[in-house]
Design an enzyme around this catalytic site. Structure first.
Site, PDB file in Angstrom:
ATOM      1  N   LYS A   1      -8.289   0.621  -1.243  1.00 49.19           N
ATOM      2  CA  LYS A   1      -7.807   0.848   0.121  1.00 49.19           C
ATOM      3  C   LYS A   1      -8.260   2.177   0.702  1.00 49.19           C
ATOM      4  O   LYS A   1      -7.902   2.525   1.820  1.00 49.19           O
ATOM      5  CB  LYS A   1      -6.286   0.776   0.139  1.00 49.19           C
ATOM      6  CG  LYS A   1      -5.766  -0.535  -0.424  1.00 49.19           C
ATOM      7  CD  LYS A   1      -4.295  -0.436  -0.697  1.00 49.19           C
ATOM      8  CE  LYS A   1      -3.848  -1.551  -1.594  1.00 49.19           C
ATOM      9  NZ  LYS A   1      -2.510  -1.371  -2.076  1.00 49.19           N
TER      10      LYS A   1
ATOM     11  N   SER B   1       4.029   1.250   2.359  1.00 44.27           N
ATOM     12  CA  SER B   1       5.402   1.058   1.893  1.00 44.27           C
ATOM     13  C   SER B   1       5.920   2.230   1.069  1.00 44.27           C
ATOM     14  O   SER B   1       7.105   2.521   1.094  1.00 44.27           O
ATOM     15  CB  SER B   1       5.516  -0.248   1.113  1.00 44.27           C
ATOM     16  OG  SER B   1       4.542  -0.303   0.099  1.00 44.27           O
TER      17      SER B   1
ATOM     18  N   GLY C   1      -8.527   5.364   4.902  1.00 43.38           N
ATOM     19  CA  GLY C   1      -7.559   4.644   4.088  1.00 43.38           C
ATOM     20  C   GLY C   1      -6.714   3.775   4.990  1.00 43.38           C
ATOM     21  O   GLY C   1      -6.345   4.185   6.090  1.00 43.38           O
TER      22      GLY C   1
ATOM     23  N   THR D   1       0.777  -1.225   0.000  1.00 41.71           N
ATOM     24  CA  THR D   1       0.000   0.000   0.000  1.00 41.71           C
ATOM     25  C   THR D   1       0.800   1.262   0.000  1.00 41.71           C
ATOM     26  O   THR D   1       1.874   1.335   0.569  1.00 41.71           O
ATOM     27  CB  THR D   1      -0.880   0.074   1.249  1.00 41.71           C
ATOM     28  OG1 THR D   1      -1.747  -1.006   1.221  1.00 41.71           O
ATOM     29  CG2 THR D   1      -1.677   1.317   1.345  1.00 41.71           C
TER      30      THR D   1
END
Length: 179
Positions: free
Chosen positions: A40, A132, A53, A8
């Protein structure tokens, strides 16, 4: 060796009471992309006036999102109260405290980050990111907010594109929601 799920980048930008949240669609398992169109970022709450989110382990993140929606309803869409109560539950509940996820939530007044360690953080500048590729998106968004006149949606889209160019766990299949 245990497979590590990296999946993500979620970014939230705010100017006044205008808020944009963007999330990429990539889900990776180890070095393999297993899905490229995950959603997401969502509008939640009874009036669909709260952005949420999430990042982290998929099952954990979805469990956290569901728990957040229940808490938001319990506290009549009072975002600060709901986030503090969820953070307390997350730290003290035996099942919840094992969740490996992060959550960004925003309404027209507040943007907040929730973590499993009990953190509820409001960014100073209205820009926050997780996942990430979160640090890449955060840096790009801050620069775009400071040194351009772009609309918020364009800031979010451009910052996420920059993150996708740098982070192999982020793609350009974006879901963008606004309030």
């Amino acid at each position: 060796m245990k497979n590590v799920t990296r999946s993500t980048t979620v970014l939230c930008v705010r100017r006044g009471n205008h808020v944009v949240m963007a999330g990429d669609g990539q889900v990776s398992l180890g070095e393999t992309v297993v899905k490229s169109t995950a959603r997401k970022v969502r509008l939640v709450g009874k009036q669909k006036n709260v952005l949420a989110g999430f990042a982290g382990s998929t099952a954990d993140a979805l469990t956290l999102l569901e728990k957040f929606e229940q808490t938001l309803e319990k506290y009549s869409n009072n975002l600060p109260r709901a986030t503090v109560e969820l953070a307390k539950d997350w730290r003290t509940d035996r099942a919840l405290r094992r969740l490996e996820a992060l959550l960004i939530v925003a309404d027209q007044e507040k943007t907040l980050l929730l973590s499993g360690t009990g953190d509820v953080v409001e960014p100073d500048d209205g820009v926050i990111a997780i996942g990430s590729g979160g640090n890449y998106a955060l840096a790009a968004a801050r620069a775009l907010m400071r040194y351009s006149e772009l609309e918020l949606t364009d800031v979010a889209r451009s910052a996420m594109k920059i993150a996708a160019e740098i982070c192999v766990f982020t793609n350009e299949n974006l879901i963008i929601e606004t309030i």
